[in-house]
Design a protein around this motif. Structure first.
Motif, PDB file in Angstrom:
ATOM      1  N   SER A  13       0.827  -1.202   0.000  1.00  0.00           N
ATOM      2  CA  SER A  13       0.000   0.000   0.000  1.00  0.00           C
ATOM      3  C   SER A  13       0.862   1.253   0.000  1.00  0.00           C
ATOM      4  O   SER A  13       0.638   2.183  -0.796  1.00  0.00           O
ATOM      5  N   ALA A  14       1.838   1.308   0.891  1.00  0.00           N
ATOM      6  CA  ALA A  14       2.718   2.481   0.953  1.00  0.00           C
ATOM      7  C   ALA A  14       3.498   2.644  -0.341  1.00  0.00           C
ATOM      8  O   ALA A  14       3.615   3.755  -0.865  1.00  0.00           O
ATOM      9  N   THR A  15       4.000   1.543  -0.879  1.00  0.00           N
ATOM     10  CA  THR A  15       4.770   1.602  -2.120  1.00  0.00           C
ATOM     11  C   THR A  15       3.898   2.078  -3.275  1.00  0.00           C
ATOM     12  O   THR A  15       4.344   2.862  -4.117  1.00  0.00           O
ATOM     13  N   GLY A  16       2.647   1.626  -3.307  1.00  0.00           N
ATOM     14  CA  GLY A  16       1.723   2.092  -4.333  1.00  0.00           C
ATOM     15  C   GLY A  16       1.475   3.582  -4.226  1.00  0.00           C
ATOM     16  O   GLY A  16       1.405   4.291  -5.240  1.00  0.00           O
ATOM     17  N   SER A  17       1.371   4.090  -3.015  1.00  0.00           N
ATOM     18  CA  SER A  17       1.169   5.522  -2.806  1.00  0.00           C
ATOM     19  C   SER A  17       2.411   6.327  -3.167  1.00  0.00           C
ATOM     20  O   SER A  17       2.314   7.448  -3.655  1.00  0.00           O
ATOM     21  N   ILE A  18       3.569   5.755  -2.924  1.00  0.00           N
ATOM     22  CA  ILE A  18       4.829   6.431  -3.248  1.00  0.00           C
ATOM     23  C   ILE A  18       5.008   6.525  -4.760  1.00  0.00           C
ATOM     24  O   ILE A  18       5.445   7.541  -5.279  1.00  0.00           O
ATOM     25  N   GLY A  19       4.662   5.441  -5.463  1.00  0.00           N
ATOM     26  CA  GLY A  19       4.822   5.398  -6.918  1.00  0.00           C
ATOM     27  C   GLY A  19       6.272   5.199  -7.324  1.00  0.00           C
ATOM     28  O   GLY A  19       7.191   5.406  -6.523  1.00  0.00           O
ATOM     29  N   ASP A  20       6.464   4.791  -8.556  1.00  0.00           N
ATOM     30  CA  ASP A  20       7.809   4.499  -9.055  1.00  0.00           C
ATOM     31  C   ASP A  20       8.744   5.701  -8.954  1.00  0.00           C
ATOM     32  O   ASP A  20       9.920   5.558  -8.617  1.00  0.00           O
ATOM     33  N   THR A  21       8.231   6.883  -9.243  1.00  0.00           N
ATOM     34  CA  THR A  21       9.097   8.064  -9.217  1.00  0.00           C
ATOM     35  C   THR A  21       9.476   8.468  -7.801  1.00  0.00           C
ATOM     36  O   THR A  21      10.493   9.130  -7.599  1.00  0.00           O
ATOM     37  N   GLY A  22       8.694   8.059  -6.815  1.00  0.00           N
ATOM     38  CA  GLY A  22       8.986   8.418  -5.434  1.00  0.00           C
ATOM     39  C   GLY A  22       9.885   7.456  -4.701  1.00  0.00           C
ATOM     40  O   GLY A  22      10.277   7.720  -3.561  1.00  0.00           O
ATOM     41  N   LEU A  23      10.227   6.335  -5.330  1.00  0.00           N
ATOM     42  CA  LEU A  23      11.041   5.329  -4.644  1.00  0.00           C
ATOM     43  C   LEU A  23      12.439   5.830  -4.302  1.00  0.00           C
ATOM     44  O   LEU A  23      13.094   5.292  -3.415  1.00  0.00           O
ATOM     45  N   GLY A  24      12.879   6.873  -4.975  1.00  0.00           N
ATOM     46  CA  GLY A  24      14.188   7.461  -4.694  1.00  0.00           C
ATOM     47  C   GLY A  24      14.157   8.483  -3.573  1.00  0.00           C
ATOM     48  O   GLY A  24      15.191   9.039  -3.210  1.00  0.00           O
ATOM     49  N   ARG A  25      12.973   8.719  -3.012  1.00  0.00           N
ATOM     50  CA  ARG A  25      12.844   9.685  -1.908  1.00  0.00           C
ATOM     51  C   ARG A  25      13.149   9.019  -0.570  1.00  0.00           C
ATOM     52  O   ARG A  25      12.879   7.848  -0.366  1.00  0.00           O
ATOM     53  N   SER A  26      13.631   9.851   0.349  1.00  0.00           N
ATOM     54  CA  SER A  26      13.926   9.412   1.704  1.00  0.00           C
ATOM     55  C   SER A  26      12.916  10.017   2.663  1.00  0.00           C
ATOM     56  O   SER A  26      12.300  11.032   2.360  1.00  0.00           O
ATOM     57  N   TYR A  27      12.772   9.417   3.822  1.00  0.00           N
ATOM     58  CA  TYR A  27      11.877   9.947   4.844  1.00  0.00           C
ATOM     59  C   TYR A  27      12.539  11.075   5.639  1.00  0.00           C
ATOM     60  O   TYR A  27      11.881  11.812   6.368  1.00  0.00           O
ATOM     61  N   HIS A  28      13.880  11.200   5.497  1.00  0.00           N
ATOM     62  CA  HIS A  28      14.633  12.235   6.189  1.00  0.00           C
ATOM     63  C   HIS A  28      15.974  12.385   5.469  1.00  0.00           C
ATOM     64  O   HIS A  28      16.536  11.379   5.021  1.00  0.00           O
ATOM     65  N   PRO A  29      16.500  13.598   5.359  1.00  0.00           N
ATOM     66  CA  PRO A  29      17.790  13.767   4.672  1.00  0.00           C
ATOM     67  C   PRO A  29      18.877  12.854   5.241  1.00  0.00           C
ATOM     68  O   PRO A  29      19.027  12.725   6.460  1.00  0.00           O
ATOM     69  N   GLY A  30      19.594  12.208   4.359  1.00  0.00           N
ATOM     70  CA  GLY A  30      20.686  11.323   4.755  1.00  0.00           C
ATOM     71  C   GLY A  30      20.262   9.921   5.149  1.00  0.00           C
ATOM     72  O   GLY A  30      21.100   9.085   5.484  1.00  0.00           O
ATOM     73  N   LYS A  31      18.966   9.639   5.118  1.00  0.00           N
ATOM     74  CA  LYS A  31      18.462   8.312   5.475  1.00  0.00           C
ATOM     75  C   LYS A  31      18.150   7.528   4.205  1.00  0.00           C
ATOM     76  O   LYS A  31      18.139   8.056   3.105  1.00  0.00           O
ATOM     77  N   TRP A  32      17.868   6.242   4.375  1.00  0.00           N
ATOM     78  CA  TRP A  32      17.583   5.393   3.233  1.00  0.00           C
ATOM     79  C   TRP A  32      16.361   5.871   2.462  1.00  0.00           C
ATOM     80  O   TRP A  32      15.405   6.399   3.038  1.00  0.00           O
ATOM     81  N   THR A  33      16.400   5.603   1.160  1.00  0.00           N
ATOM     82  CA  THR A  33      15.254   5.876   0.307  1.00  0.00           C
ATOM     83  C   THR A  33      14.234   4.750   0.442  1.00  0.00           C
ATOM     84  O   THR A  33      14.528   3.692   1.011  1.00  0.00           O
ATOM     85  N   ALA A  34      13.057   4.991  -0.111  1.00  0.00           N
ATOM     86  CA  ALA A  34      12.024   3.944  -0.097  1.00  0.00           C
ATOM     87  C   ALA A  34      12.544   2.678  -0.762  1.00  0.00           C
ATOM     88  O   ALA A  34      12.337   1.564  -0.260  1.00  0.00           O
ATOM     89  N   ALA A  35      13.220   2.824  -1.895  1.00  0.00           N
ATOM     90  CA  ALA A  35      13.755   1.657  -2.605  1.00  0.00           C
ATOM     91  C   ALA A  35      14.760   0.906  -1.736  1.00  0.00           C
ATOM     92  O   ALA A  35      14.741  -0.334  -1.677  1.00  0.00           O
ATOM     93  N   GLN A  36      15.624   1.637  -1.063  1.00  0.00           N
ATOM     94  CA  GLN A  36      16.624   0.998  -0.213  1.00  0.00           C
ATOM     95  C   GLN A  36      15.969   0.294   0.974  1.00  0.00           C
ATOM     96  O   GLN A  36      16.409  -0.787   1.371  1.00  0.00           O
ATOM     97  N   ILE A  37      14.921   0.889   1.518  1.00  0.00           N
ATOM     98  CA  ILE A  37      14.197   0.258   2.631  1.00  0.00           C
ATOM     99  C   ILE A  37      13.601  -1.071   2.177  1.00  0.00           C
ATOM    100  O   ILE A  37      13.678  -2.080   2.893  1.00  0.00           O
ATOM    101  N   LEU A  38      13.016  -1.098   0.988  1.00  0.00           N
ATOM    102  CA  LEU A  38      12.429  -2.342   0.480  1.00  0.00           C
ATOM    103  C   LEU A  38      13.493  -3.417   0.298  1.00  0.00           C
ATOM    104  O   LEU A  38      13.269  -4.590   0.644  1.00  0.00           O
ATOM    105  N   CYS A  39      14.651  -3.025  -0.214  1.00  0.00           N
ATOM    106  CA  CYS A  39      15.741  -3.991  -0.374  1.00  0.00           C
ATOM    107  C   CYS A  39      16.215  -4.496   0.986  1.00  0.00           C
ATOM    108  O   CYS A  39      16.462  -5.698   1.163  1.00  0.00           O
TER     109      CYS A  39
END
Length: 146
Positions: A13-39
């Motif tokens: 659900s969260a990944t669907g809301s983020i969308g493919d273009t948002g997977l490179g975003r982080s929840y905080h500067p210097g922290k993992w991106t959505a894609a990295q969290i999934l990995c």
């Protein structure tokens, strides 16, 4: 167990809301991106599944910690959608495995070099907390993407 069972759908659900273009975003500067969290979650599910199984055949099982930052070095070259699918499949398999155990299995002792002695049930509580932490991070990214 409720958290463990709910996490795959919450991640999807969260990944669907983020969308493919948002997977490179982080929840905080210097922290993992959505894609990295999934990995990271896919990698952890491999490690957690192994630990669960070892806990049932070794008494007590000595956990082999891993350096998550070293593992994360390859995350930018991996497919986050594949990571989500892998996590979901492994979690489903691990839950099936856990449900097949008798109640006594959850009191098996595990020794962790950093956390000390715990039971398999205690390890599952840690995994649930880990899930909730990363779910919140992804939900934060999804809210920012909205």
């Amino acid at each position: 167990m409720d958290v463990l069972e709910a996490t795959p759908l919450a991640l999807a659900s969260a990944t669907g809301s983020i969308g493919d273009t948002g997977l490179g975003r982080s929840y905080h500067p210097g922290k993992w991106t959505a894609a990295q969290i999934l990995c990271h979650l896919a990698d952890c599910e491999i490690a957690f599944g192994f630990r669960m199984r070892q806990a049932l055949v070794e008494n007590p099982h000595l956990v082999q910690p891993f350096d998550q930052e070293s593992w994360a070095k390859s995350y930018d070259s991996l497919d986050p959608q594949m990571a989500l699918e892998t996590f979901t499949a492994l979690r489903t398999w691990n839950l099936s495995f856990l449900k097949a155990q008798d109640a006594g299995a959850f009191s098996r002792i595990i020794r962790h070099p950093e956390r000390g002695e715990m039971t398999l049930e205690g390890m599952l509580e840690l995994i649930a907390g880990h899930d909730l932490n990363h779910r919140k991070q992804l939900e934060t990214i999804a809210a920012a993407a909205a």
